[in-house]
Scaffold this motif. Structure first.
Motif, PDB file in Angstrom:
ATOM      1  N   VAL A 127       0.823  -1.208   0.000  1.00 11.77           N
ATOM      2  CA  VAL A 127       0.000   0.000   0.000  1.00 11.77           C
ATOM      3  C   VAL A 127       0.858   1.260   0.000  1.00 11.77           C
ATOM      4  N   LEU A 145      -8.604   2.559  -7.382  1.00 15.34           N
ATOM      5  CA  LEU A 145      -7.898   2.616  -6.102  1.00 15.34           C
ATOM      6  C   LEU A 145      -8.597   3.550  -5.111  1.00 15.34           C
ATOM      7  N   ARG A 192       2.138   1.908  -3.490  1.00 10.66           N
ATOM      8  CA  ARG A 192       1.033   2.401  -4.337  1.00 10.66           C
ATOM      9  C   ARG A 192       0.765   3.882  -4.070  1.00 10.66           C
ATOM     10  N   ILE A 193       0.734   4.245  -2.801  1.00  9.22           N
ATOM     11  CA  ILE A 193       0.461   5.643  -2.439  1.00  9.22           C
ATOM     12  C   ILE A 193       1.596   6.554  -2.911  1.00  9.22           C
ATOM     13  N   ASP A 202      -5.539   0.029   5.544  1.00  6.98           N
ATOM     14  CA  ASP A 202      -4.845   0.293   4.282  1.00  6.98           C
ATOM     15  C   ASP A 202      -5.807   0.842   3.240  1.00  6.98           C
ATOM     16  N   LYS A 203      -6.999   0.244   3.160  1.00  5.63           N
ATOM     17  CA  LYS A 203      -7.986   0.702   2.179  1.00  5.63           C
ATOM     18  C   LYS A 203      -8.449   2.121   2.481  1.00  5.63           C
ATOM     19  N   GLN A 253      -5.621   4.471   1.586  1.00  2.14           N
ATOM     20  CA  GLN A 253      -5.449   4.499   0.140  1.00  2.14           C
ATOM     21  C   GLN A 253      -6.555   5.280  -0.549  1.00  2.14           C
TER      22      GLN A 253
END
Length: 432
Positions: free
Chosen positions: A262, A301, A265-266, A313-314, A317
């Motif tokens: 995560v 996302l 991705r961020i 995390d979700k 994100q």
């Protein structure tokens, strides 16, 4: 900085068997408040009724402890060296020590070099962080350049050494980025350092055939740190260099959005938003060939509901990628206001956000203090010289704790009454 160069209690010193204790948060708070009585932070010291003589004694004691820390960075005991490094880190993060450090910068730099070369793991991490704080204290000029010229080759050696401690490599990736921003005097050397970071984070790119590289979590964190430092240096690149980077990396960066990590991705999402902002600053009509597929991926996302991902995390994100999506689609940025003392600063761009986050990572809770009193950081954020506040006027501006309590109690009572009336009305409607 390449864009616009500017020159600019008592204890025994740690011996072989002694352990120098790092400053606690309480110590840091006390020391911060005892410094520079003309600034707003000193008002709390005045409110505690400390006399000028007591302040002088405290300052003398504080400097004595700092000298003990510096001496202990060459102790034979790794535990003592670690404590000394941590003590210096806390002091530099919470206090302006420019004059004190200026006289001892080469001694401190030699200690950092020794700890980076001969230390292990945590000691190397602490030394890398201390190098950044030393540059932040010295500011952009000849002094920090001299320090960085000594330490840069060591950072790059550790960074490129696959057999080196992974935590040390992670710390060097972060520290090298900020030290380059502060102390590098040649823009071509900035670009060379960016290439070092590229050689790391590009290893996490999804391959052309769709296969994913096998990368363990610790190495993924190294790639994340390298990407963030690379993005930090983007903020001082020339327009021509940014165009080259856009052509080379923007088509490939979205591949990092498919990472299982995560944080990577961020970091990739924020870097993409930063690149779009820089591109539109150069050309308001900037167009990206794969704009629609990218927006679809960012939207997925921002609304991610995959059950196999942790809720925290979700949540994190989705919040970030909503802002990234707005940046890519509409060129918008969600402003954030930072308040410090009697001043405020607006984070109104991805460039400013990346720069602010980079400094805050090292000074932590002392960021507001540095925004008030550190001339270099104020210059970076275009805040002007430090503002001198009359302590009596500042005290008059502040409401007392009792006044705030009474105000909050009255507001709570008013809200309760209003909500009670509203509930009564709903009851009446239901019964009707």
């Amino acid at each position: 900085m390449p864009r616009s160069k500017r020159k600019g209690g008592r204890g025994k010193p740690g011996g072989q068997h002694s352990v120098v204790q790092p400053f606690s948060d309480e110590d840091a708070s006390i020391e911060t408040l005892s410094h520079c009585s003309s600034l707003s932070d000193s008002t709390s010291t005045a409110e505690e009724g400390l006399s000028g003589e007591t302040e002088d004694v405290a300052q003398e004691d504080f400097q004595y402890r700092l000298k003990a820390f510096i001496d202990s960075t060459v102790d034979k005991s790794a535990k003592t060296r670690q404590g000394a490094l941590d003590g210096l880190k806390t002091a530099m993060a919470t206090k302006i020590l420019h004059e004190f450090i200026l006289e001892r910068r080469m001694t401190i730099s030699d200690s950092i070099e020794r700890c980076l070369k001969k230390g292990k793991g945590e000691e190397q991490c602490a030394a890398a962080s201390l190098a950044c704080l030393l540059c932040i204290q010295l500011g952009s000029g000849i002094e920090s350049e001299e320090v960085f010229k000594t330490l840069k080759p060591i950072f790059k050696t550790i960074l490129a050494d696959g057999a080196a401690n992974i935590q040390a490599r992670q710390a060097c990736a972060t520290s090298l980025g900020l030290c380059t921003l502060v102390a590098e005097d040649d823009i071509l050397d900035v670009y060379a350092t960016m290439e070092c970071f590229e050689s790391l984070f590009t290893r996490s790119y999804i391959r052309d055939d769709g296969s994913r590289p096998t990368v363990n979590p610790q190495t993924t964190q190294l790639h994340t740190n390298a990407l963030l430092s690379w993005a930090l240096l983007l903020t001082i690149c020339s327009a021509s260099q940014i165009k080259t980077i856009l052509h080379k990396h923007l088509p490939r960066l979205p591949r990092l959005l498919e990472s299982d990590d995560v944080n990577l991705r961020i970091a990739a999402g924020e870097t993409i938003a930063l690149l779009f902002e820089l591109a539109r600053d150069i050309d308001p009509e900037f167009d990206f060939d794969n704009w629609e597929p990218l927006c679809d991926k960012l939207n997925a996302l921002a609304t991610d509901c995959n059950k196999h991902r942790a809720k925290t995390d979700k949540r994190k994100q989705r919040s970030v990628f909503r802002d990234v999506l707005k940046a890519v689609e509409e060129g918008e940025f969600q402003n954030e206001t930072i308040r410090f003392g009697t001043e405020r600063m607006v984070i109104d761009s991805w460039v400013r956000k990346r720069t602010y986050d980079a400094f805050r990572e090292f000074v932590g809770a002392g960021m507001n203090y540095h925004l008030q009193a550190n001339e270099f950081i104020r210059d970076v954020f275009e805040l002007g010289p430090p503002i001198l506040i009359d302590s009596t006027a500042l005290k008059a501006m502040k409401s007392s704790r009792l006044e705030r309590h009474l105000y909050n109690a009255a507001a709570f009572k008013a809200r309760t009454k209003a909500r009670s009336k509203f509930r009564d009305k709903r009851v009446d409607v239901g019964e009707f």
